[in-house]
Design a protein around this motif. Structure first.
Motif, mmCIF file in Angstrom:
data_model
loop_
_atom_site.group_PDB
_atom_site.id
_atom_site.type_symbol
_atom_site.label_atom_id
_atom_site.label_comp_id
_atom_site.label_asym_id
_atom_site.label_seq_id
_atom_site.Cartn_x
_atom_site.Cartn_y
_atom_site.Cartn_z
ATOM 1 N N PHE A 164 0.812 -1.229 -0.011
ATOM 2 C CA PHE A 164 -0.073 -0.114 0.060
ATOM 3 C C PHE A 164 0.778 1.191 -0.035
ATOM 4 O O PHE A 164 0.794 2.012 -0.767
ATOM 5 C CB PHE A 164 -0.949 0.006 1.400
ATOM 6 C CG PHE A 164 -2.232 -0.759 1.016
ATOM 7 C CD1 PHE A 164 -3.268 -0.313 0.471
ATOM 8 C CD2 PHE A 164 -2.191 -2.198 1.475
ATOM 9 C CE1 PHE A 164 -4.362 -1.036 0.311
ATOM 10 C CE2 PHE A 164 -3.464 -2.954 1.321
ATOM 11 C CZ PHE A 164 -4.435 -2.134 0.617
ATOM 12 N N VAL A 239 -13.741 4.144 -5.177
ATOM 13 C CA VAL A 239 -13.265 3.300 -4.090
ATOM 14 C C VAL A 239 -12.525 3.849 -2.899
ATOM 15 O O VAL A 239 -12.619 3.854 -1.677
ATOM 16 C CB VAL A 239 -12.678 1.892 -4.675
ATOM 17 C CG1 VAL A 239 -11.397 1.875 -4.859
ATOM 18 C CG2 VAL A 239 -12.972 0.928 -3.662
ATOM 19 N N SER A 243 -13.536 5.145 0.914
ATOM 20 C CA SER A 243 -12.987 4.789 2.028
ATOM 21 C C SER A 243 -12.277 5.723 2.996
ATOM 22 O O SER A 243 -12.691 5.834 4.023
ATOM 23 C CB SER A 243 -11.672 3.892 1.678
ATOM 24 O OG SER A 243 -10.883 3.637 2.641
ATOM 25 N N LYS A 246 -15.631 7.056 4.749
ATOM 26 C CA LYS A 246 -15.825 6.157 5.590
ATOM 27 C C LYS A 246 -15.140 6.686 6.972
ATOM 28 O O LYS A 246 -15.368 6.301 8.231
ATOM 29 C CB LYS A 246 -15.617 4.730 5.367
ATOM 30 C CG LYS A 246 -16.382 3.677 6.033
ATOM 31 C CD LYS A 246 -16.387 2.505 5.645
ATOM 32 C CE LYS A 246 -15.333 1.499 6.437
ATOM 33 N NZ LYS A 246 -15.153 0.162 5.590
ATOM 34 N N THR B 232 -13.513 -2.672 2.131
ATOM 35 C CA THR B 232 -12.927 -1.664 1.773
ATOM 36 C C THR B 232 -11.405 -1.751 1.285
ATOM 37 O O THR B 232 -11.137 -1.357 0.172
ATOM 38 C CB THR B 232 -12.906 -0.091 2.545
ATOM 39 O OG1 THR B 232 -14.277 -0.321 3.208
ATOM 40 C CG2 THR B 232 -12.936 1.109 1.455
ATOM 41 N N GLU B 233 -10.477 -2.494 2.067
ATOM 42 C CA GLU B 233 -9.129 -2.351 1.920
ATOM 43 C C GLU B 233 -9.016 -3.103 0.776
ATOM 44 O O GLU B 233 -8.184 -3.293 -0.210
ATOM 45 C CB GLU B 233 -8.364 -2.855 3.158
ATOM 46 C CG GLU B 233 -8.123 -1.654 4.134
ATOM 47 C CD GLU B 233 -9.327 -1.470 5.010
ATOM 48 O OE1 GLU B 233 -10.290 -2.081 4.952
ATOM 49 O OE2 GLU B 233 -9.522 -0.140 5.576
ATOM 50 N N GLU B 235 -11.153 -3.995 -1.571
ATOM 51 C CA GLU B 235 -11.428 -3.427 -2.771
ATOM 52 C C GLU B 235 -10.461 -2.562 -3.521
ATOM 53 O O GLU B 235 -10.107 -2.659 -4.627
ATOM 54 C CB GLU B 235 -12.948 -2.652 -2.357
ATOM 55 C CG GLU B 235 -14.117 -3.161 -3.291
ATOM 56 C CD GLU B 235 -15.327 -2.061 -2.851
ATOM 57 O OE1 GLU B 235 -15.602 -1.092 -3.728
ATOM 58 O OE2 GLU B 235 -15.440 -2.162 -1.733
ATOM 59 N N ILE B 236 -9.983 -1.842 -2.580
ATOM 60 C CA ILE B 236 -8.790 -0.791 -2.897
ATOM 61 C C ILE B 236 -7.761 -1.760 -3.329
ATOM 62 O O ILE B 236 -7.214 -1.325 -4.657
ATOM 63 C CB ILE B 236 -8.393 0.085 -1.825
ATOM 64 C CG1 ILE B 236 -9.432 1.162 -1.507
ATOM 65 C CG2 ILE B 236 -7.186 0.678 -2.184
ATOM 66 C CD1 ILE B 236 -9.313 1.637 -0.089
#
Lengths: 249, 249
Positions: A164, A239, A243, A246, B232-233, B235-236
């Motif tokens: 990431f 997306v 995030s 959120k 979410t993570e 999906e990212i």
């Protein structure tokens, strides 16, 4: 003095060799690789072999080869010294050798032609027993001031975090670069911003440092941006924006 | 000497005021804001007003307020000097004043407490006519060594690019930070990697600098990572990985 045989000839091996040349307490006595690939990036004075039966006796066998090949390669390794791999994503017990097993994972992105300050590269170490761990610590401390003990489970997450933090953020820069080329402005305009994005993290957490339309849940600007994007970039924008919203809601 | 009235009291206004104090050719003669918000971040010697009718005569009225309010605010502005906003996402013609219109967009991420080197901040300028552009150039050049001419269309894309390069990459750092906290290792381990990710771009394009499992289309590692992520993570991870694979295929 720790004697080392370096195994592999890729980007990590190139930089580990350079780091070892510069270290006082480490002596790189031999290199092994399957082929002469990248030979020009290594100091030619270091003895080199393509033959496993010619491996010299050393304190440490440092494996810097493809993740996929670590397990099967280590099976063939009949040595008495400590065998350590340098992979962020492989567990300690992927090593199949009979001698001591360890991990010495340098957390950095390596390109062959890059000049790096090895003293700042964090090394994450793991070993089966205390004696082997001490050897790895001595090795890593002679190269870097940032040495950590990290177990296989933590390292797996650390490697994921690095994907990431490095790979994915670089892809964000790539999309920004595409936009600059398509619209005839210089990507240089964005570089001080990129540097500041990272420098901020010296005294703010990423959650504190967040700015931008998603952080403010500014639907007007978000809608305007989405209208300018297509396909994959649009999907990425959506997306990540979801995030961020959120995170702060 | 360029005389300036600064309008606004947010992060951008705070830093523009500081940049102006430090500049030789610029004299900040007055500040206007709706409220006393952030008053402590400004030099108290600068005359301040909450009353539009008290605005002083100046060469430049620099608007650093919320994007949404620029248009309606500028309508109320009855001055003879050049009016310029500082927004990345608003076009020049969002300004509704009768006097000259311009844009002076500093491409940086501003937090109030941050120390910034204003000389490195790129300023992107636009004006309706040459004379106004020259005034903005003189203003920006007295603060920074990186001054660019950028039209409204380009600036819109530049702002979008900055969202990817800064906001979205920071969110990648946030996810990495979450992983470090959940798994009890220090986020500091990743910081030299982040710095190198950006420093690399001084001599490599982001497309050349890309590394990692998606770059290699290493489906084994990708599958391993996806198993460790949720919602979410995940999906990212999927959408960015798909985009990187597409880039290099």
């Amino acid at each position: 003095m720790i004697t080392v045989v370096l195994i592999g000839a890729g980007n990590v091996a190139v930089h580990m060799a350079k780091a070892m040349y510069a270290a006082n307490e480490v002596h790189l006595i031999q290199r092994y690789a399957r082929s002469l690939r990248n030979q020009e990036f290594f100091n030619s004075e270091i003895p080199f072999t393509k033959n496993l039966s010619e491996l010299m006796q050393a304190d440490l066998y440092l494996i810097a080869i493809n993740d996929d090949e670590i397990s099967s390669f280590s099976k063939k390794l009949e040595v008495s010294g400590l065998v350590a791999h340098t992979s962020g994503s492989m567990a300690l017990n992927e090593l199949q050798c009979k001698s001591g097993k360890g991990v010495c994972y340098p957390v950095q992105t390596f390109s062959k032609n890059e000049l790096l300050e090895y003293i700042n590269i964090p090394f994450c170490l793991e070993a089966e027993n205390k004696r082997d761990l001490e050897l790895l610590k001595k090795f890593a401390n002679s190269i870097s001031k940032n040495v950590y003990e990290i177990n296989s489970n933590q390292r797996e997450k650390l490697h994921l975090a690095a994907v990431f933090a490095n790979n994915f953020s670089n892809h964000m820069f790539k999309i920004a670069n595409d936009l600059s080329e398509e619209n005839n402005f210089s990507f240089d305009i964005l570089k001080p911003l990129l540097l500041e994005t990272v420098k901020k993290l010296n005294h703010l957490s990423p959650i504190q440092a967040q700015t931008g339309p998603a952080r403010r849940n500014d639907q007007k600007v978000i809608a305007k941006h989405l209208k300018q994007l297509y396909q994959t970039e649009k999907e990425i924008y959506q997306v990540i924006t979801k995030s961020i919203i959120k995170t702060y809601s």
